[in-house]
Design a protein around this motif. Sequence first.
Motif, PDB file in Angstrom:
ATOM      1  N   ARG A   1       0.919  -1.344  -0.082  1.00 46.80           N
ATOM      2  CA  ARG A   1       0.380  -0.324   0.380  1.00 46.80           C
ATOM      3  C   ARG A   1       0.984   1.428  -0.094  1.00 46.80           C
ATOM      4  NH1 ARG A   1      -2.760  -2.943   3.878  1.00 46.80           N
ATOM      5  NH2 ARG A   1      -2.344  -1.704   5.680  1.00 46.80           N
ATOM      6  N   ALA A   2       2.091   1.140   0.955  1.00 43.91           N
ATOM      7  CA  ALA A   2       3.055   2.299   0.601  1.00 43.91           C
ATOM      8  C   ALA A   2       3.696   2.610   0.069  1.00 43.91           C
ATOM      9  CB  ALA A   2       3.631   2.299   1.778  1.00 43.91           C
ATOM     10  N   ARG A   3       3.619   1.429  -1.249  1.00 47.07           N
ATOM     11  CA  ARG A   3       4.159   2.463  -2.937  1.00 47.07           C
ATOM     12  C   ARG A   3       2.858   1.861  -4.194  1.00 47.07           C
ATOM     13  NH1 ARG A   3       7.037  -2.687  -1.316  1.00 47.07           N
ATOM     14  NH2 ARG A   3       5.143  -4.358  -2.926  1.00 47.07           N
ATOM     15  N   THR A   4       1.936   2.119  -3.654  1.00 47.53           N
ATOM     16  CA  THR A   4       0.898   1.987  -4.506  1.00 47.53           C
ATOM     17  C   THR A   4      -0.346   3.637  -4.431  1.00 47.53           C
ATOM     18  OG1 THR A   4       1.026  -0.481  -5.394  1.00 47.53           O
ATOM     19  CG2 THR A   4      -1.099   1.505  -5.391  1.00 47.53           C
ATOM     20  N   ALA A   5      -0.152   4.188  -5.202  1.00 47.32           N
ATOM     21  CA  ALA A   5      -1.016   5.076  -5.877  1.00 47.32           C
ATOM     22  C   ALA A   5      -2.364   5.688  -5.977  1.00 47.32           C
ATOM     23  CB  ALA A   5      -0.579   6.407  -6.235  1.00 47.32           C
ATOM     24  N   VAL A   6      -3.423   5.141  -6.242  1.00 45.25           N
ATOM     25  CA  VAL A   6      -4.748   4.857  -6.252  1.00 45.25           C
ATOM     26  C   VAL A   6      -5.522   6.263  -6.718  1.00 45.25           C
ATOM     27  CG1 VAL A   6      -7.237   3.887  -4.824  1.00 45.25           C
ATOM     28  CG2 VAL A   6      -5.289   3.166  -3.828  1.00 45.25           C
ATOM     29  N   VAL A   7      -6.276   5.996  -7.716  1.00 44.55           N
ATOM     30  CA  VAL A   7      -7.142   7.031  -8.115  1.00 44.55           C
ATOM     31  C   VAL A   7      -9.097   6.659  -7.531  1.00 44.55           C
ATOM     32  CG1 VAL A   7      -8.415   8.147  -9.786  1.00 44.55           C
ATOM     33  CG2 VAL A   7      -5.728   7.778 -10.021  1.00 44.55           C
ATOM     34  N   LEU A   8      -8.787   7.397  -6.671  1.00 41.84           N
ATOM     35  CA  LEU A   8     -10.837   6.750  -6.793  1.00 41.84           C
ATOM     36  C   LEU A   8     -11.485   7.792  -7.285  1.00 41.84           C
ATOM     37  CD1 LEU A   8     -12.590   5.567  -4.533  1.00 41.84           C
ATOM     38  CD2 LEU A   8     -12.868   8.051  -3.081  1.00 41.84           C
ATOM     39  N   ALA A   9     -12.300   6.775  -8.428  1.00 41.09           N
ATOM     40  CA  ALA A   9     -12.859   7.354  -9.502  1.00 41.09           C
ATOM     41  C   ALA A   9     -13.860   7.089  -9.024  1.00 41.09           C
ATOM     42  CB  ALA A   9     -12.246   6.264 -10.785  1.00 41.09           C
ATOM     43  N   ALA A  10     -14.889   8.100  -9.091  1.00 46.34           N
ATOM     44  CA  ALA A  10     -16.597   8.277  -8.601  1.00 46.34           C
ATOM     45  C   ALA A  10     -17.407   8.990 -10.246  1.00 46.34           C
ATOM     46  CB  ALA A  10     -16.567   9.446  -7.879  1.00 46.34           C
TER      47      ALA A  10
ATOM     48  N   ARG B   1       7.780   0.162  -9.489  1.00 49.56           N
ATOM     49  CA  ARG B   1       8.189  -0.247  -8.918  1.00 49.56           C
ATOM     50  C   ARG B   1       6.313   0.656  -7.913  1.00 49.56           C
ATOM     51  NH1 ARG B   1      13.454  -0.310  -7.757  1.00 49.56           N
ATOM     52  NH2 ARG B   1      13.632   2.422  -8.839  1.00 49.56           N
ATOM     53  N   ARG B   2       5.803   2.121  -8.464  1.00 46.47           N
ATOM     54  CA  ARG B   2       5.160   2.468  -7.510  1.00 46.47           C
ATOM     55  C   ARG B   2       4.140   2.358  -8.786  1.00 46.47           C
ATOM     56  NH1 ARG B   2       8.223   8.092  -6.185  1.00 46.47           N
ATOM     57  NH2 ARG B   2       6.297   8.166  -3.690  1.00 46.47           N
ATOM     58  N   PRO B   3       3.586   1.674  -8.515  1.00 46.75           N
ATOM     59  CA  PRO B   3       2.376   1.247  -9.125  1.00 46.75           C
ATOM     60  C   PRO B   3       0.744   2.729  -9.239  1.00 46.75           C
ATOM     61  CG  PRO B   3       1.931  -0.119  -7.850  1.00 46.75           C
ATOM     62  CD  PRO B   3       3.173   0.248  -7.736  1.00 46.75           C
ATOM     63  N   VAL B   4       0.233   2.810 -10.346  1.00 43.40           N
ATOM     64  CA  VAL B   4      -1.344   3.541  -9.959  1.00 43.40           C
ATOM     65  C   VAL B   4      -2.283   2.851 -10.701  1.00 43.40           C
ATOM     66  CG1 VAL B   4      -2.164   5.709 -10.694  1.00 43.40           C
ATOM     67  CG2 VAL B   4       0.296   5.552  -9.850  1.00 43.40           C
ATOM     68  N   VAL B   5      -3.104   2.683  -9.598  1.00 37.88           N
ATOM     69  CA  VAL B   5      -4.350   2.351  -9.602  1.00 37.88           C
ATOM     70  C   VAL B   5      -5.625   2.892  -9.295  1.00 37.88           C
ATOM     71  CG1 VAL B   5      -3.293  -0.295  -8.151  1.00 37.88           C
ATOM     72  CG2 VAL B   5      -4.834   0.876  -7.239  1.00 37.88           C
ATOM     73  N   VAL B   6      -6.505   1.939  -9.879  1.00 36.38           N
ATOM     74  CA  VAL B   6      -7.545   3.093 -10.355  1.00 36.38           C
ATOM     75  C   VAL B   6      -9.025   2.520  -9.786  1.00 36.38           C
ATOM     76  CG1 VAL B   6      -9.656   3.820 -11.855  1.00 36.38           C
ATOM     77  CG2 VAL B   6      -7.222   4.531 -11.636  1.00 36.38           C
ATOM     78  N   ALA B   7      -9.700   2.690  -8.591  1.00 40.47           N
ATOM     79  CA  ALA B   7     -10.761   2.080  -7.537  1.00 40.47           C
ATOM     80  C   ALA B   7     -11.840   2.940  -8.096  1.00 40.47           C
ATOM     81  CB  ALA B   7     -10.153   2.204  -5.788  1.00 40.47           C
ATOM     82  N   THR B   8     -13.189   2.003  -8.902  1.00 41.59           N
ATOM     83  CA  THR B   8     -13.708   2.659  -9.125  1.00 41.59           C
ATOM     84  C   THR B   8     -15.234   2.754  -8.182  1.00 41.59           C
ATOM     85  OG1 THR B   8     -13.643   1.576 -11.545  1.00 41.59           O
ATOM     86  CG2 THR B   8     -15.865   1.565 -11.310  1.00 41.59           C
ATOM     87  N   TYR B   9     -15.335   3.113  -7.936  1.00 41.72           N
ATOM     88  CA  TYR B   9     -15.969   3.975  -6.916  1.00 41.72           C
ATOM     89  C   TYR B   9     -17.820   4.172  -7.389  1.00 41.72           C
ATOM     90  CZ  TYR B   9     -17.893   5.589  -2.845  1.00 41.72           C
ATOM     91  OH  TYR B   9     -19.104   5.929  -1.271  1.00 41.72           O
ATOM     92  N   LEU B  10     -18.339   3.140  -7.937  1.00 41.27           N
ATOM     93  CA  LEU B  10     -19.573   3.124  -8.822  1.00 41.27           C
ATOM     94  C   LEU B  10     -20.336   2.011  -8.266  1.00 41.27           C
ATOM     95  CD1 LEU B  10     -18.469   4.279 -12.518  1.00 41.27           C
ATOM     96  CD2 LEU B  10     -19.498   5.661 -10.792  1.00 41.27           C
TER      97      LEU B  10
END
Length: 323
Positions: free
Chosen positions: A163-172, A228-237
């Motif tokens: 989690r400390a390496r990962t950035a999340v886009v909270l996509a609404a 090593r520092r991934p960007v993931v998208v969390a779909t908030y739908l």
Amino acid sequence: MGGWGRPGGASGPASRGADAQLVAVAHGSRDPRAAATVHSLLGVVAERARAAGGAGVDVRAAFLDHCAPSLPQVLGSLDDGRARSCVVVPLLLTAAYHSKSDIPAQLAAAVGAAGAAAGAGGGPAGRVAVRCAATLGPHPLLLAALERRLREAGVGVDSAAERARTAVVLAAAGSSDPAANATIADLAARWRRDRGWRAVVPAYASAAGPSPAAAVAALRADCGGDPRRPVVVATYLLAPGYFADTIRAASLEAGASTVSGVLGAAPEVADVVLARYREAQCERLPADTGYAERAVVTTRLVTCSIRGNPRGTDLPARAPRRA
């Protein structure tokens, strides 16, 4: 317009509040996957209600647009000659236009239709007392549902180091209501603080910025595209459809390593539906829900009675008494 509950669609009270119908009202979509997802979610709601209380809760679906049945149609079908009560639970993740204007307008339409039927000698059609609960979000269990979907997509959400390496886009979905978008931003900040993600950035598929693709691009630029520092998208739908498809395609094109699925019929979402239903009846929450009572108490309940009374009544919410 059948409901879930005991076999044959009947339900009966075996615990306090179990006799109130639960009408879950979703946005609605031309995409058939959306309605199918809503029905799957409500099946889980009914199963978890039975498991928790041993009684069937009659759960019915209604839609604000694009598909049937409408909220007035469902409310008009509920009365069977006995005085009954019903809790309308908006399947909406933020309080915006649909919860502030659209649902109240449709409730008023149902009230007016019931009054017209009663005035025309239509019998006991106006004896369903309706209470409208709060929207599903914000709620801490929805963050658990987001993490469930990220985990299913292969993200190491259970590792603090990951989690400390990962950035999340909270996509609404996004809204023209600034307060609704601010709720998403607050949720993102809370998620980062509580779970230690490298970053959690809110993004919106419409009506506001940044877009999910722009947020992904900015986060990737910030770390120089380091894998090593991934960007993931969390779909908030809640359900699949145009916005979910757009978020996925644009985010992957912008370089996101993973895009999670919609919340759908996640058990955490079903538990939030039941929590909103129970709080609208001013019930105590079961001791084993695993989340604080303060997290599920709405600030306002709207009550109206379908007896041909177009005015209804606004009541302040009462928090459940603590043990």
